[in-house]
Scaffold this motif. Structure first.
Motif, PDB file in Angstrom:
ATOM      1  N   ALA A   1     -11.635   3.910 -10.002  1.00  0.00           N
ATOM      2  CA  ALA A   1     -12.301   2.771  -9.369  1.00  0.00           C
ATOM      3  C   ALA A   1     -11.303   1.811  -8.739  1.00  0.00           C
ATOM      4  O   ALA A   1     -11.672   0.999  -7.888  1.00  0.00           O
ATOM      5  CB  ALA A   1     -13.158   2.032 -10.397  1.00  0.00           C
ATOM      6  N   ARG A   2     -10.037   1.880  -9.139  1.00  0.00           N
ATOM      7  CA  ARG A   2      -9.007   0.965  -8.635  1.00  0.00           C
ATOM      8  C   ARG A   2      -8.084   1.637  -7.633  1.00  0.00           C
ATOM      9  O   ARG A   2      -7.332   0.956  -6.924  1.00  0.00           O
ATOM     10  CB  ARG A   2      -8.164   0.443  -9.805  1.00  0.00           C
ATOM     11  CG  ARG A   2      -8.965  -0.049 -10.991  1.00  0.00           C
ATOM     12  CD  ARG A   2      -8.466  -1.362 -11.498  1.00  0.00           C
ATOM     13  NE  ARG A   2      -8.720  -2.456 -10.597  1.00  0.00           N
ATOM     14  CZ  ARG A   2      -8.933  -3.722 -10.992  1.00  0.00           C
ATOM     15  NH1 ARG A   2      -8.944  -4.019 -12.267  1.00  0.00           N
ATOM     16  NH2 ARG A   2      -9.119  -4.668 -10.114  1.00  0.00           N
ATOM     17  N   ALA A   3      -8.083   2.963  -7.587  1.00  0.00           N
ATOM     18  CA  ALA A   3      -7.096   3.687  -6.779  1.00  0.00           C
ATOM     19  C   ALA A   3      -7.088   3.230  -5.328  1.00  0.00           C
ATOM     20  O   ALA A   3      -6.025   3.093  -4.709  1.00  0.00           O
ATOM     21  CB  ALA A   3      -7.350   5.193  -6.866  1.00  0.00           C
ATOM     22  N   GLY A   4      -8.269   2.974  -4.782  1.00  0.00           N
ATOM     23  CA  GLY A   4      -8.350   2.577  -3.375  1.00  0.00           C
ATOM     24  C   GLY A   4      -7.629   1.276  -3.066  1.00  0.00           C
ATOM     25  O   GLY A   4      -7.240   1.033  -1.916  1.00  0.00           O
ATOM     26  N   GLU A   5      -7.431   0.425  -4.071  1.00  0.00           N
ATOM     27  CA  GLU A   5      -6.736  -0.844  -3.857  1.00  0.00           C
ATOM     28  C   GLU A   5      -5.255  -0.647  -3.559  1.00  0.00           C
ATOM     29  O   GLU A   5      -4.602  -1.550  -3.038  1.00  0.00           O
ATOM     30  CB  GLU A   5      -6.898  -1.743  -5.085  1.00  0.00           C
ATOM     31  CG  GLU A   5      -8.343  -2.091  -5.413  1.00  0.00           C
ATOM     32  CD  GLU A   5      -8.459  -2.936  -6.673  1.00  0.00           C
ATOM     33  OE1 GLU A   5      -7.774  -3.967  -6.752  1.00  0.00           O
ATOM     34  OE2 GLU A   5      -9.232  -2.548  -7.575  1.00  0.00           O
ATOM     35  N   PHE A   6      -4.728   0.527  -3.910  1.00  0.00           N
ATOM     36  CA  PHE A   6      -3.293   0.769  -3.756  1.00  0.00           C
ATOM     37  C   PHE A   6      -2.955   1.713  -2.610  1.00  0.00           C
ATOM     38  O   PHE A   6      -1.796   1.819  -2.222  1.00  0.00           O
ATOM     39  CB  PHE A   6      -2.727   1.364  -5.055  1.00  0.00           C
ATOM     40  CG  PHE A   6      -3.105   0.613  -6.292  1.00  0.00           C
ATOM     41  CD1 PHE A   6      -2.804  -0.740  -6.433  1.00  0.00           C
ATOM     42  CD2 PHE A   6      -3.773   1.244  -7.333  1.00  0.00           C
ATOM     43  CE1 PHE A   6      -3.159  -1.437  -7.580  1.00  0.00           C
ATOM     44  CE2 PHE A   6      -4.122   0.560  -8.482  1.00  0.00           C
ATOM     45  CZ  PHE A   6      -3.812  -0.789  -8.602  1.00  0.00           C
ATOM     46  N   LEU A   7      -3.935   2.428  -2.074  1.00  0.00           N
ATOM     47  CA  LEU A   7      -3.679   3.491  -1.105  1.00  0.00           C
ATOM     48  C   LEU A   7      -3.656   2.992   0.331  1.00  0.00           C
ATOM     49  O   LEU A   7      -4.421   2.104   0.713  1.00  0.00           O
ATOM     50  CB  LEU A   7      -4.756   4.568  -1.225  1.00  0.00           C
ATOM     51  CG  LEU A   7      -4.711   5.470  -2.463  1.00  0.00           C
ATOM     52  CD1 LEU A   7      -6.023   6.245  -2.586  1.00  0.00           C
ATOM     53  CD2 LEU A   7      -3.532   6.434  -2.386  1.00  0.00           C
ATOM     54  N   THR A   8      -2.775   3.600   1.144  1.00  0.00           N
ATOM     55  CA  THR A   8      -2.863   3.416   2.585  1.00  0.00           C
ATOM     56  C   THR A   8      -4.114   4.150   3.086  1.00  0.00           C
ATOM     57  O   THR A   8      -4.766   4.880   2.349  1.00  0.00           O
ATOM     58  CB  THR A   8      -1.618   4.001   3.285  1.00  0.00           C
ATOM     59  OG1 THR A   8      -1.524   5.394   2.977  1.00  0.00           O
ATOM     60  CG2 THR A   8      -0.347   3.285   2.839  1.00  0.00           C
ATOM     61  N   GLU A   9      -4.411   3.983   4.355  1.00  0.00           N
ATOM     62  CA  GLU A   9      -5.644   4.550   4.908  1.00  0.00           C
ATOM     63  C   GLU A   9      -5.741   6.059   4.682  1.00  0.00           C
ATOM     64  O   GLU A   9      -6.804   6.581   4.337  1.00  0.00           O
ATOM     65  CB  GLU A   9      -5.738   4.244   6.411  1.00  0.00           C
ATOM     66  CG  GLU A   9      -7.042   4.716   7.032  1.00  0.00           C
ATOM     67  CD  GLU A   9      -7.147   4.330   8.498  1.00  0.00           C
ATOM     68  OE1 GLU A   9      -8.073   4.829   9.165  1.00  0.00           O
ATOM     69  OE2 GLU A   9      -6.306   3.527   8.964  1.00  0.00           O
TER      70      GLU A   9
ATOM     71  N   LYS B   1       0.849  -1.188   0.000  1.00  0.00           N
ATOM     72  CA  LYS B   1       0.000   0.000   0.000  1.00  0.00           C
ATOM     73  C   LYS B   1       0.887   1.240   0.000  1.00  0.00           C
ATOM     74  O   LYS B   1       1.960   1.259   0.605  1.00  0.00           O
ATOM     75  CB  LYS B   1      -0.924   0.009   1.226  1.00  0.00           C
ATOM     76  CG  LYS B   1      -1.823  -1.215   1.322  1.00  0.00           C
ATOM     77  CD  LYS B   1      -2.750  -1.336   0.122  1.00  0.00           C
ATOM     78  CE  LYS B   1      -3.658  -2.562   0.269  1.00  0.00           C
ATOM     79  NZ  LYS B   1      -4.487  -2.790  -0.925  1.00  0.00           N
ATOM     80  N   TYR B   2       0.399   2.293  -0.662  1.00  0.00           N
ATOM     81  CA  TYR B   2       1.227   3.470  -0.907  1.00  0.00           C
ATOM     82  C   TYR B   2       0.595   4.725  -0.314  1.00  0.00           C
ATOM     83  O   TYR B   2      -0.598   4.983  -0.541  1.00  0.00           O
ATOM     84  CB  TYR B   2       1.415   3.669  -2.405  1.00  0.00           C
ATOM     85  CG  TYR B   2       2.069   2.491  -3.092  1.00  0.00           C
ATOM     86  CD1 TYR B   2       3.442   2.450  -3.282  1.00  0.00           C
ATOM     87  CD2 TYR B   2       1.293   1.414  -3.548  1.00  0.00           C
ATOM     88  CE1 TYR B   2       4.043   1.364  -3.912  1.00  0.00           C
ATOM     89  CE2 TYR B   2       1.883   0.327  -4.174  1.00  0.00           C
ATOM     90  CZ  TYR B   2       3.260   0.308  -4.352  1.00  0.00           C
ATOM     91  OH  TYR B   2       3.841  -0.767  -4.967  1.00  0.00           O
ATOM     92  N   PRO B   3       1.377   5.537   0.393  1.00  0.00           N
ATOM     93  CA  PRO B   3       0.856   6.816   0.886  1.00  0.00           C
ATOM     94  C   PRO B   3       0.613   7.819  -0.231  1.00  0.00           C
ATOM     95  O   PRO B   3      -0.092   8.799  -0.032  1.00  0.00           O
ATOM     96  CB  PRO B   3       1.971   7.326   1.814  1.00  0.00           C
ATOM     97  CG  PRO B   3       2.846   6.154   2.081  1.00  0.00           C
ATOM     98  CD  PRO B   3       2.741   5.255   0.889  1.00  0.00           C
ATOM     99  N   LEU B   4       1.221   7.559  -1.429  1.00  0.00           N
ATOM    100  CA  LEU B   4       1.024   8.469  -2.549  1.00  0.00           C
ATOM    101  C   LEU B   4       0.952   7.664  -3.839  1.00  0.00           C
ATOM    102  O   LEU B   4       1.866   6.893  -4.158  1.00  0.00           O
ATOM    103  CB  LEU B   4       2.167   9.488  -2.646  1.00  0.00           C
ATOM    104  CG  LEU B   4       2.112  10.486  -3.802  1.00  0.00           C
ATOM    105  CD1 LEU B   4       0.823  11.321  -3.739  1.00  0.00           C
ATOM    106  CD2 LEU B   4       3.324  11.413  -3.786  1.00  0.00           C
ATOM    107  N   VAL B   5      -0.157   7.836  -4.568  1.00  0.00           N
ATOM    108  CA  VAL B   5      -0.344   7.216  -5.881  1.00  0.00           C
ATOM    109  C   VAL B   5      -0.529   8.329  -6.899  1.00  0.00           C
ATOM    110  O   VAL B   5      -1.359   9.220  -6.713  1.00  0.00           O
ATOM    111  CB  VAL B   5      -1.561   6.261  -5.891  1.00  0.00           C
ATOM    112  CG1 VAL B   5      -1.795   5.714  -7.295  1.00  0.00           C
ATOM    113  CG2 VAL B   5      -1.353   5.121  -4.894  1.00  0.00           C
ATOM    114  N   LEU B   6       0.249   8.278  -7.980  1.00  0.00           N
ATOM    115  CA  LEU B   6       0.250   9.326  -8.998  1.00  0.00           C
ATOM    116  C   LEU B   6      -0.388   8.831 -10.278  1.00  0.00           C
ATOM    117  O   LEU B   6      -0.205   7.669 -10.658  1.00  0.00           O
ATOM    118  CB  LEU B   6       1.689   9.749  -9.316  1.00  0.00           C
ATOM    119  CG  LEU B   6       2.588  10.075  -8.131  1.00  0.00           C
ATOM    120  CD1 LEU B   6       4.036  10.171  -8.592  1.00  0.00           C
ATOM    121  CD2 LEU B   6       2.140  11.369  -7.479  1.00  0.00           C
TER     122      LEU B   6
END
Length: 315
Positions: A261-269, A243-248
């Motif tokens: 729709a997929r961004a939440g799968e990669f993000l930290t809380e 999980k990533y604190p920052l997704v670009l």
């Protein structure tokens, strides 16, 4: 060895006359020529986001109303005899510009100079890396000859500004649609522990790795993959292992909308989804898609008709 001299031949024409001129040149034996046309140029940009960074307002202005054909001959008696044959039956006036051998490879470099972005980032063409960097700036070295992003386009600059604010030192970053790798590499020089970058174009992999190497970043900290995050489930599973604190995502609206729709799968809380490449007339549409997919926009930046949005998962 004596340097070969060339002449660039330019014929100005109109949209209505263009096809006929090209047909006549081909019939006269011209085997290769370039067409510069404003409408084709605009269509090309719309379909090729990776070249946005090479286009500024000055170039757009230079292309306004342009319709011309260019080809090249050697700057000697043989070349001029060839030119006479190639222009048989052609009435358009033409201009000749002298070019040396080195002009082919290096003349474009004069257009790329060090460029500050935001508060800290200082983008430097790799051939100017021996020059001093202003105090308080963090250098980001790039080779603009590698195509893809150079940092001059407004959408990239908006993302770089966001990176300064949202990169978490010592934590990883995920870059979706990485192009040259400029954003993920910038996050690493700003203190991210590691970065994973993905692009649908396989050519981006080598380009991003080479730009990373210019900044002293190796594969121990940087991983670049080719694939489609929207359609490739195995790739999504691979990326979602961390999980990533920052997704670009500096892409275009038509890709960001389904990607949201997929961004939440990669993000930290509390992670930030930072997206750019959004033309201002579609910003509300993108924001609505983010919100529909559980993301809450908390920051909007605008520059030269482009928009970036920063969002977190809604609570």
């Amino acid at each position: 060895m004596e340097e070969m001299k060339w002449l660039e031949v330019t014929l100005d024409t109109t949209e209505a006359q263009l096809d006929g001129l090209c047909a006549r040149l081909t019939g006269n034996g011209v085997t290769g020529f370039a067409v510069e046309d404003e409408e084709d140029f605009k269509t090309f940009l719309e379909q090729n986001r990776q070249y946005w960074d090479y286009v500024d307002e000055d170039l757009l202005e230079k292309m306004r109303g342009v319709c011309r054909v260019k080809f090249y001959i050697t700057d000697d008696a043989d070349g001029r005899a060839q030119l006479k044959q190639w222009l048989t039956g052609i009435e358009q006036p033409y201009t000749l510009t002298s070019l040396g051998d080195n002009d082919w490879a290096h003349s474009w470099q004069k257009y790329y100079k060090p460029m500050p972005v935001g508060e800290r980032i200082y983008i430097v063409p790799e051939w100017e890396r021996d020059k001093a960097v202003p105090e308080g700036k963090t250098p980001l070295y790039l080779n603009p000859g590698l195509t893809f992003g150079t940092g001059s386009h407004a959408s990239t600059q908006l993302c770089l500004m966001g990176l300064e604010e949202y990169t978490v030192p010592g934590k990883p970053v995920l870059d979706l649609g990485c192009g040259s790798g400029i954003l993920s590499i910038a996050s690493l020089v700003l203190g991210a522990s590691s970065a994973v970058a993905v692009d649908i174009d396989p050519k981006a992999v080598d380009v991003a790795y080479e730009n990373a190497a210019l900044n002293g970043i190796g594969k121990d900290r940087y991983r670049v993959l080719a694939g489609n995050v929207i359609t490739d489930e195995s790739l999504v599973r691979e990326l979602a292992k961390e999980k990533y604190p920052l997704v670009l995502a500096n892409i275009v609206a038509d890709v960001i909308i389904p990607l949201s729709a997929r961004a939440g799968e990669f993000l930290t809380e509390d992670g930030v989804f930072l997206c750019s490449g959004i033309i201002d007339t579609r910003a509300d549409e993108v924001q609505a898609a983010l919100e529909q997919n559980g993301l809450q926009v908390f920051r909007r930046r605008e520059q030269n008709g482009w928009v970036s949005l920063a969002a977190r998962m809604a609570r």
